[in-house]
Scaffold this active site. Structure first.
Site, mmCIF file in Angstrom:
data_model
loop_
_atom_site.group_PDB
_atom_site.id
_atom_site.type_symbol
_atom_site.label_atom_id
_atom_site.label_comp_id
_atom_site.label_asym_id
_atom_site.label_seq_id
_atom_site.Cartn_x
_atom_site.Cartn_y
_atom_site.Cartn_z
ATOM 1 N N GLY A 46 46.226 39.712 45.773
ATOM 2 C CA GLY A 46 46.433 41.149 45.817
ATOM 3 C C GLY A 46 45.167 41.865 45.407
ATOM 4 O O GLY A 46 44.091 41.269 45.315
ATOM 5 N N GLY A 47 45.261 43.158 45.183
ATOM 6 C CA GLY A 47 44.095 43.958 44.849
ATOM 7 C C GLY A 47 43.497 43.593 43.510
ATOM 8 O O GLY A 47 42.320 43.836 43.252
ATOM 9 N N LYS A 70 46.186 33.224 37.215
ATOM 10 C CA LYS A 70 45.790 34.488 37.833
ATOM 11 C C LYS A 70 44.291 34.691 37.606
ATOM 12 O O LYS A 70 43.837 34.808 36.477
ATOM 13 C CB LYS A 70 46.589 35.642 37.239
ATOM 14 C CG LYS A 70 48.076 35.509 37.501
ATOM 15 C CD LYS A 70 48.879 36.561 36.769
ATOM 16 C CE LYS A 70 50.361 36.439 37.095
ATOM 17 N NZ LYS A 70 50.937 35.146 36.678
ATOM 18 N N ASP A 122 54.225 48.106 35.333
ATOM 19 C CA ASP A 122 54.393 47.763 36.744
ATOM 20 C C ASP A 122 55.646 46.912 36.922
ATOM 21 O O ASP A 122 55.623 45.848 37.534
ATOM 22 C CB ASP A 122 53.157 47.030 37.271
ATOM 23 C CG ASP A 122 53.135 46.977 38.803
ATOM 24 O OD1 ASP A 122 53.818 47.806 39.432
ATOM 25 O OD2 ASP A 122 52.448 46.107 39.351
ATOM 26 N N VAL A 140 46.499 34.436 42.741
ATOM 27 C CA VAL A 140 47.306 33.573 41.886
ATOM 28 C C VAL A 140 47.271 32.164 42.461
ATOM 29 O O VAL A 140 47.536 31.960 43.650
ATOM 30 C CB VAL A 140 48.759 34.063 41.792
ATOM 31 C CG1 VAL A 140 49.536 33.207 40.795
ATOM 32 C CG2 VAL A 140 48.803 35.523 41.394
#
Length: 558
Positions: free
Chosen positions: A24-25, A43, A137, A29
């Site tokens: 992702g941004g 990560k 989040d 992972v």
């Protein structure tokens, strides 16, 4: 899950890398194995954050705090190295679909499962807040449905990313619009009450199949979060007061996670926490991990880093049914269409467990028959409907799987694009992620050599590539929606036949500093290529744009 490639690191810290789980941004992972054989989700932070000393300091504080979180409903952080060239943290690897995948594939959860989900989430927040963290989040992709209950992930990186000035400068939005609190959407200071608002939005999704604030666009969704009352039409009346208390706009008026536990009461004992469809997904994911670990065709990597190739096993040509291509209708009633949610933009938009394998099904009746036979028992008294992505009724047409599920990262895609060396310096790198949408925009700026021999930077000499993915959700098929939107936008534009890539293409009016702009649709992805400056003169621009488009599609993660 994608097996480790030659270009991937063989090790991260003490963990041997086995596969990539997602990206992702924020970064990516990886599935890793510790010296004791335990599996972990590693990560790795994106390189643009790794070069920021201020980010490292924030990341160091957040990792230290996250190590104090060790509740039963979180994926605990086991290890980290914030001083590494590429900072990383390793957390407990959890097998289980995300709440987003479970609802998208099987529809809303029954009330008893949501009760257990609510208690697990509230308990996790008590532990996270006790450690001095705010999750920031809490979205469907960060909630895993494991065999023995819920797990909340990615609570150790949210604030470090949110405070990153570079990400804000480049247009990133931290968090998931459909699951943000009003104060987060407005950029105000956050308290633990922000997570309570997000928790209630998650529960509404689990009960009704859609976010209570979902709008036609991210901006509309954010407006709804700040100004509109939640749409709880798909939630049972008896449950609405509970959710409404958590979704008030004033953070001080929301109940605490501890108070939520008092209101919810104990969870009734059960042999299985989730509907049968969810446990089918868990089994499929575990089987994928087992196959990856046991497959003799994989390249084994010794601790010294020496690759030991083994002859690949011959795989039988068998089409496996994809559980995520079926929508389970539980309790004997057809539920409403599922609207995807929220966006990490991404923060790591990957979960700690691999998504069930998504294969592009062969368009034959045999696939449909195989899928129905394989999953006929799912639902315990309910029944299954094939999701017909091309717009017909259930079972009336071939199911077309999404061709693309992930958008690339600029730093990884750039070396694959045929752009001049001078344009490889990334000036703009924007990543956006939602359940139903993903978008990456990369921009490079060219240079020119003046008559006096001095090389100057020309900000109008642009090379931009944008990937826009539309994923299927409920009855909405990503390819069908993307095809219609692309066709509408192409009206009146000059077609671009013969470029040798994609399903449709047209030339758009060039923007500032551009000599040409090409739009291409390939399945459920919409690709924009804009070229200009001395490196891309008008007489060669269209041929170069077609070449870049072909390379940009080849650079898509699979």
């Amino acid at each position: 899950m994608r097996p480790r490639r030659e270009s991937d690191p063989a090790e991260v810290g003490p963990y041997r890398v086995l596969a990539e789980l997602g990206r992702g941004g924020m970064g990516r992972v990886l599935l890793g194995a510790g010296p004791d054989g335990r599996l972990v989700a590693v990560k790795q932070v994106h390189e643009r954050f790794a070069a920021d000393a201020a980010f490292r300091a924030r990341f160091r504080r957040e990792v230290a705090a996250s190590r104090r979180v060790s509740g039963a409903y979180t994926a605990a952080v086991m290890d980290a190295d914030v001083e590494a060239v590429t900072p990383w943290l390793a957390s407990v690897f959890v097998v289980g679909p995300s709440l987003a995948d479970a609802v998208e594939s099987g529809g809303p959860l029954p009330s008893d499962a949501v009760h257990g989900l609510a208690v697990g989430l509230a308990t996790a927040l008590v532990e996270i807040h006790r450690a001095g963290l705010i999750h920031r989040d809490l979205k469907p992709g960060n909630v895993l449905l494991a065999e023995d209950g819920v797990r909340v992930i990615d609570f150790g990186i949210a604030r470090a990313v949110e405070e990153d000035a570079e990400l804000t400068h480049t247009g990133g939005v931290i968090g998931s619009p459909a699951f943000m609190s009003p104060e987060q959407a407005e950029g105000r200071a956050l308290t633990p009450a922000s997570d309570v608002f997000s928790l209630a939005s998650l529960l509404a999704l689990a009960l009704s199949g859609r976010s209570p604030f979902e709008g036609a666009s991210a901006l509309r969704t954010l407006y709804n979060v700040v100004h509109s009352e939640p749409d709880l039409g798909g939630v049972a009346p008896v449950t609405r007061p509970f959710l409404e208390a958590c979704l008030v706009k004033d953070p001080a008026a929301r109940p605490t996670p501890a108070r939520l536990l008092e209101l919810l009461g104990p969870v009734a004992p059960a042999a299985r926490r989730w509907p049968a469809a969810v446990h089918t997904m868990i089994t499929a994911q575990q089987a994928e991990v087992d196959r990856m670990l046991a497959d003799p065709g994989r390249t084994l990597v010794l601790r010294a880093g020496t690759p030991v190739p083994v002859a690949a096993a011959v795989q039988p040509d068998v089409v496996q049914p994809d559980p995520t291509a079926l929508r389970t209708v539980l309790d004997g009633a057809v539920t409403g269409s599922v609207t995807g949610s929220g966006a990490a933009v991404d923060a790591v938009d990957a979960t700690s467990a691999p998504a069930p394998p998504r294969r592009r099904p062969r368009r034959t009746a045999a696939l449909v028959a195989a899928a129905v036979v394989a999953l006929a028992g799912v639902g315990g008294g309910g029944y299954l409907l094939l999701r017909d992505p091309d717009g017909g009724g259930a079972g009336t047409g071939p199911a077309v799987a999404d061709k693309y599920l992930k958008a690339p990262i600029c730093s990884e895609a750039a070396p694959q694009l045929p752009l001049p060396t001078e344009q490889r310096r990334t000036e703009d790198d924007r990543y956006f992620e939602q359940t139903t949408n993903a978008e990456t925009r990369c921009a490079w700026y060219g240079s020119y050599l003046a008559a006096d021999g001095v090389r100057y930077q020309d900000d109008t000499a642009a090379a931009t590539v944008t990937w826009k993915i539309r994923r299927s959700s409920g009855s909405d098929n990503g390819t069908r929606v993307q095809r219609k939107d692309f066709s509408d936008f192409a009206e009146g534009k000059r077609n671009a036949p013969g470029i040798g890539v994609g399903d449709d293409a047209f030339w758009d009016a060039p923007g500032r500093g551009e000599s040409c702009t090409l739009a291409v649709r390939d399945g459920n992805v919409w690709l924009w290529v804009g070229l200009g400056g001395p490196e891309h003169p008008e007489d060669r621009c269209e041929a170069q744009a077609a070449e870049v488009a072909r390379a940009a599609l080849a650079a898509m993660p699979h």
